[in-house]
Design a protein around this motif. Structure first.
Motif: not given
Length: 331
Positions: A151-169
């Protein structure tokens, strides 16, 4: 079936067992981690916007569970974000929920929420794992505890801009049914309400860290009621809850929010009155509800580290801080 993963886990009821690795089971290989956090949450809290930050973090859980129509998924609420484990088949729906929440948080709360979805297969390929235990806090409520570093690794990946979900319209709204906070702020009664966060250092070993966590839990348990921050009789119902505006924003379109806030105020006045005269209406008993909140509060959790919010004396706080300082020097 892997869909029943969390409900099938054996539950434990004594928090002292949270470091017992035999209580944890690996998430199924085809599952995913949905993770999120509020960008700049520390600054927002310093500006007094803690309620908005909390609502943003909780909205991720609410939107995901509502969209998937599930109540049995493991999640951890982190104050300014959350982690929710979902089955692989839920990838598309979870992405839709996270995208909608980001837009809602930006437009209604004035905050930036980032979110990502990371497959368990990728987490394990990097040498990490996500193992989950089920901590039973009451007859009908249990919470997930996470370990394994995934879970900590996943959070770090998200903060690094990987696996991110773009906001909806713009204008997209998530399903936030049930999201509310109608309590008065809780005051310390034993000294101070403090948050204790204990995570493993780069140089620490697993056994030493588990021993440290057990020591901190034992120190907190020496406090009256184990440092429980919520009063024994339950929190007080607020006639004008600070979160009513956020609840209205979550549950009603712009043109109906004044009416929604009026309904919330009416409901709280009624509940306050029923509580004062010790009366219940149909199945709703205010005093039972308050006591349920005490039992079900997730003031202690384990999410790749010990995270507690407790009411403790100044002396107990000094003891804990001294032990953590020692552990920090040891790596």
């Amino acid at each position: 079936m892997s869909d029943d993963f969390f409900e099938a886990l054996p539950a434990f009821a004594e928090f002292e067992g949270v470091t017992d690795q035999s209580r944890y089971r690996p998430l199924p290989d085809d599952w995913l981690l949905a993770t999120s956090d509020v960008v700049g949450s520390t600054t927002a809290i310093e500006e007094g916007r803690y309620k908005a930050v909390n609502i943003a973090g909780a909205s991720v859980i609410s939107a995901t569970l509502n969209t998937l129509e599930r109540r049995d998924l493991p999640f951890v609420f982190g104050g300014d974000g959350a982690v929710v484990a979902v089955p692989g088949w839920a990838l598309e729906k979870t992405g839709i929920a996270l995208a909608a929440v980001q837009t809602w948080v930006a437009e209604e709360l004035g905050l930036t929420l980032r979110a990502a979805i990371i497959p368990l297969a990728d987490i394990r390929a990097k040498g990490h794992d996500v193992r989950v235990a089920r901590f039973q806090v009451g007859a009908e409520v249990s919470y997930a505890m996470f370990t394994g570093g995934g879970a900590s690794w996943a959070e770090a990946e998200m903060k690094a801009g990987r696996y991110v979900i773009a906001p909806a319209p713009a204008g997209t709204r998530p399903d936030l049914t049930g999201l509310s906070c109608r309590w008065d702020p809780i005051e310390a009664r034993q000294g101070d309400i403090v948050s204790i966060i204990v995570v493993p250092g780069d140089d620490g070993n697993t056994q030493a860290f588990e021993k440290l966590v057990a020591e901190i839990v034992e120190l907190v348990d020496r406090q009256e009621r184990g440092g429980h921050p919520v009063p024994a009789g339950g929190p007080e119902f607020s006639i004008r809850p600070l979160g009513s505006d956020y609840e209205a924003r979550a549950s009603a379109p712009p043109g109906r929010r004044l009416w929604r806030k009026a309904v919330i105020a009416y409901e709280m006045l009624l509940v306050k009155f029923l509580d004062a005269i010790n009366l219940k209406v149909r199945q709703f008993d205010p005093k039972l509800y308050r006591s349920d909140v005490v039992r079900n509060s997730d003031f202690r959790k384990f999410d790749d580290g010990l995270k507690m919010t407790v009411d403790i004396s100044a002396e107990r706080s000094r003891q804990i801080e001294a032990r953590l300082e020692e552990a920090s020097r040891q790596g």
